[in-house]
Design a protein around this motif. Structure first.
Motif, short mmCIF file in Angstrom:
data_model
loop_
_atom_site.label_atom_id
_atom_site.label_comp_id
_atom_site.label_asym_id
_atom_site.label_seq_id
_atom_site.Cartn_x
_atom_site.Cartn_y
_atom_site.Cartn_z
N UNK A 106 76.02 34.00 22.48
CA UNK A 106 74.70 33.60 22.99
C UNK A 106 74.66 33.77 24.50
N UNK A 107 73.45 33.69 25.07
CA UNK A 107 73.28 33.69 26.52
C UNK A 107 72.86 32.28 26.94
N UNK A 108 73.38 31.84 28.08
CA UNK A 108 73.15 30.46 28.52
C UNK A 108 72.48 30.41 29.89
N UNK A 109 71.48 29.55 29.98
CA UNK A 109 70.84 29.20 31.23
C UNK A 109 71.20 27.74 31.50
N UNK A 110 71.81 27.47 32.66
CA UNK A 110 72.39 26.14 32.88
C UNK A 110 71.92 25.54 34.19
N UNK A 111 71.65 24.21 34.16
CA UNK A 111 71.22 23.45 35.33
C UNK A 111 72.17 22.26 35.53
N UNK A 112 72.41 21.93 36.78
CA UNK A 112 73.37 20.89 37.12
C UNK A 112 72.75 19.84 38.03
N UNK A 113 73.29 18.62 37.92
CA UNK A 113 72.93 17.53 38.82
C UNK A 113 74.19 16.69 39.05
N UNK A 114 74.63 16.50 40.30
CA UNK A 114 75.87 15.76 40.56
C UNK A 114 75.84 14.34 40.01
#
Length: 231
Positions: free
Chosen positions: A148-156
């Motif tokens: 699959x392809x992944x789009x990822x978002x982060x928050x500390x």
């Protein structure tokens, strides 16, 4: 032998998401979170996992019947030409997950795919020994490859990680490094999987974003979905 090892403890929630819901959430998340550094030039990145299971498919059925304490064993790469491979044991306790990861070489991964698990005995760490015991004692073998392809978002804050997994597809076999496996789509093209991971709690503003649409909570994993499609 030493290697890079990592243990990750966190809550994990999964949802089935439509394209319309995705577009809505993406606009909101773009304003609140930062994109994963693996997203080169803001583009989705590629993931391939090969899952193992017992002759009786214990891990598959444990998930289907809702066993509270369960696990998965997999090899993971981000490029079919990769020299390094992640060996991961993912342990679940309802919504709480413990992911144990170690890095091995491509050559060692090839041996494991052929049933030679002794390469893991050469590593002196808890993850390798645990994987070695499980793979041998319970006769684990490769079952299915999932791409699959992944789009990822982060928050500390609380180590929050929100991902969209798109074009999920599966192939029955052990072709971890093959470029042209005959993959079959796991989901309809207009759907994807949203994963929400965090340490202890979600801040109210993140919960508000996620609750702004009526998403369908998933009780099944990509591995189980793949097995249902390709066997």
């Amino acid at each position: 032998m030493n290697t890079n090892i990592l243990k990750t403890y966190r809550h994990e929630l999964k949802f089935l998401l439509s394209m319309v819901e995705y577009e809505h959430l993406k606009r909101l998340l773009d304003a609140l979170l930062v994109k994963d550094r693996n997203m080169k030039q803001g583009k989705d990145y590629y993931i391939r996992s090969l899952y193992f299971d017992t002759p009786e498919n214990k891990d598959y059925y444990d998930k289907l019947i809702g066993v509270a304490h369960r696990k998965k064993i997999r090899l993971r790469i981000y490029d079919t030409s990769a020299d390094k491979v992640k060996l991961e044991m993912k342990n679940k306790d309802n919504d709480y997950s413990i992911k144990e990861t170690m890095t091995i070489s491509r050559k060692e991964a090839m041996k494991i795919l052929k049933g030679d698990y002794h390469v893991l005995a050469e590593y002196d760490n808890e993850i390798s020994q645990k994987a070695y015991f499980n793979l041998r004692a319970h006769a684990y073998t490769p079952k299915v490859v999932v791409d699959y392809e992944r789009e990822a978002y982060l928050l500390p804050v609380e180590n929050i990680r929100i991902t969209f997994d798109k074009r999920v597809r599966a192939y029955k076999g052990d072709g971890l490094f093959e470029e042209h496996n005959a993959f079959v789509g796991v989901l309809a093209p207009e759907y994807m999987i949203l994963e929400v991971k965090y340490d202890r709690y979600l801040p109210a503003y993140v919960e508000n974003v996620l609750s702004s649409i009526n998403m369908q909570r998933m009780s099944i994993s990509k591995y189980c979905m793949a097995r249902e499609i390709v066997g």
